[in-house]
Motif scaffolding. Structure first.
Motif, mmCIF file in Angstrom:
data_model
loop_
_atom_site.group_PDB
_atom_site.id
_atom_site.type_symbol
_atom_site.label_atom_id
_atom_site.label_comp_id
_atom_site.label_asym_id
_atom_site.label_seq_id
_atom_site.Cartn_x
_atom_site.Cartn_y
_atom_site.Cartn_z
ATOM 1 N N ARG A 1 49.878 32.997 28.122
ATOM 2 C CA ARG A 1 48.613 32.353 27.742
ATOM 3 C C ARG A 1 48.849 30.860 27.501
ATOM 4 O O ARG A 1 48.503 30.306 26.465
ATOM 5 N N TYR A 2 49.432 30.228 28.501
ATOM 6 C CA TYR A 2 49.838 28.830 28.363
ATOM 7 C C TYR A 2 48.668 27.888 28.152
ATOM 8 O O TYR A 2 48.843 26.771 27.661
ATOM 9 N N ASN A 3 47.460 28.321 28.500
ATOM 10 C CA ASN A 3 46.283 27.476 28.270
ATOM 11 C C ASN A 3 46.055 27.211 26.780
ATOM 12 O O ASN A 3 45.362 26.252 26.423
ATOM 13 N N HIS B 1 38.533 33.581 34.672
ATOM 14 C CA HIS B 1 39.109 33.794 33.346
ATOM 15 C C HIS B 1 38.078 34.406 32.395
ATOM 16 O O HIS B 1 38.404 35.306 31.606
ATOM 17 N N CYS C 1 44.027 30.577 32.746
ATOM 18 C CA CYS C 1 45.460 30.620 33.021
ATOM 19 C C CYS C 1 45.705 31.702 34.066
ATOM 20 O O CYS C 1 44.983 32.698 34.134
ATOM 21 N N ASN C 2 46.693 31.470 34.916
ATOM 22 C CA ASN C 2 47.100 32.452 35.938
ATOM 23 C C ASN C 2 45.946 32.873 36.860
ATOM 24 O O ASN C 2 45.822 34.039 37.217
#
Length: 332
Positions: A106-108, A159, A276-277
């Motif tokens: 969950r880098y966002n 998302h 993200c992703n």
């Protein structure tokens, strides 16, 4: 390669300029991109008009733009998966460190993330731009540069749908286009089954009743895209018991909502922060033809006419305004 790097730079509230900057050099894990298509987002216009979004304040000159695609013209020494000539879409959010959010996917949510055109980070509305190669995604031959740029807003939708657990058979209410007939018409063209125009004087509960009457039942999921308090209220009232409300739009920090109504009906309220992703899925959607974003682009301007393009967006004259950054290729 041109010697100057024409860039759209916001100096302060209301002060938008075209400036020539040096062409940057890519670091070992970066690529230098010749930008091709960059969409104007509502956040770009908001920074221009207000100089800030929440706690993000323009304190020094900042290049705008984060909905982008371009062509690789130079690769860093450590880059293996891209080469000169590759057409790529740019994911604007790049983690700066391998923190807990990065490690759990969950880098966002990382508090130190780099994000194009969010103070103090420069965006990519320019001729040449360097970016982390790991966040540049090759475009298939049948996906245009403009579609590549539109992966960013498409990713917001992907998302949001993931956060809401949208599946086959879900009935979904989307709040956000209902004040503009042309946007409702576009929504219908792109697959919406019903459109509901908000009438002056409609209260949140009245709107919820109108939604139920139109659909024949309450929706399983509501995706709220405005951030407007009354729309959030209507979203909660409209969603069936046990359903989900996803908040995509950002408004005031504080909002009065019927929280107890949601609680006793077990309506989950979930937040969304960017994405993200999502780029691989979005590219697959576009390449397969399952999703068509091309009609969303209603206006195109060369980079030299950026101020006019921003004014067009501010006035709400189109759906998506696209800036073309490559002087030698103004095609979609």
């Amino acid at each position: 390669m041109e010697q100057d790097n024409l860039s759209v730079v916001l100096h302060s509230q209301g002060d938008l300029r075209l400036e020539k900057r040096p062409v940057p050099e890519p670091g070992p894990n970066e690529v230098l991109l010749q930008m091709h298509s960059v969409g104007i987002c509502g956040s770009d216009v908001h920074y221009w008009q207000h100089g800030r979004i929440g706690d993000f304040v323009v304190m020094k000159p900042m290049v705008l733009g984060h909905e982008a695609s371009g062509r690789v013209v130079k690769v860093g020494s450590a880059v293996k998966h891209l080469q000169v000539g590759d057409r790529v879409a740019v994911e604007p959010g790049v983690p700066r460190e391998m923190d807990e959010f990065f490690k759990n996917g969950r880098y966002n949510l990382s508090p130190t993330i780099f994000f194009c055109a969010t103070p103090p980070d420069d965006g990519n509305l320019c001729r040449y731009y360097t970016h982390s190669a790991n966040f540049c995604y090759k475009l298939p031959d049948n996906v245009t540069f403009e579609e590549g740029a539109l992966i960013e807003p498409l990713s917001v939708g992907i998302h949001a749908c993931r956060r809401a657990d949208v599946t086959l058979g879900s009935t979904v209410l989307i709040c956000g286009a209902d004040l503009f007939p042309e946007r409702l018409a576009m929504a219908k063209e792109l697959g919406a089954d019903f459109q509901l125009t908000v009438k002056r004087g409609d209260g949140p509960q009245q709107l919820a009743t109108r939604v139920e009457n139109m659909l024949g039942d309450q929706p399983h999921i509501t995706i709220e895209c405005t951030g407007v308090e009354s729309s959030i209220q209507a979203a909660i009232y409209a969603t069936r018991s046990g359903g989900v409300v996803v908040l995509v739009g950002l408004g005031s920090e504080m909002a009065t909502i019927p929280l107890i109504n949601a609680a006793v009906r077990e309506v989950d309220i979930r937040g969304v922060f960017r994405y993200c992703n999502t780029w691989p899925m979005a590219i697959a959607m576009l390449a397969s033809g399952k999703v068509n974003v091309k009609p969303l682009v209603t206006h195109r301007f060369p980079l030299e006419q950026a101020v006019q393009a921003f004014e067009t967006t501010r006035q709400g004259l189109g759906i998506k305004v696209m800036l073309k950054c490559d002087q030698n290729d103004q095609n979609p």
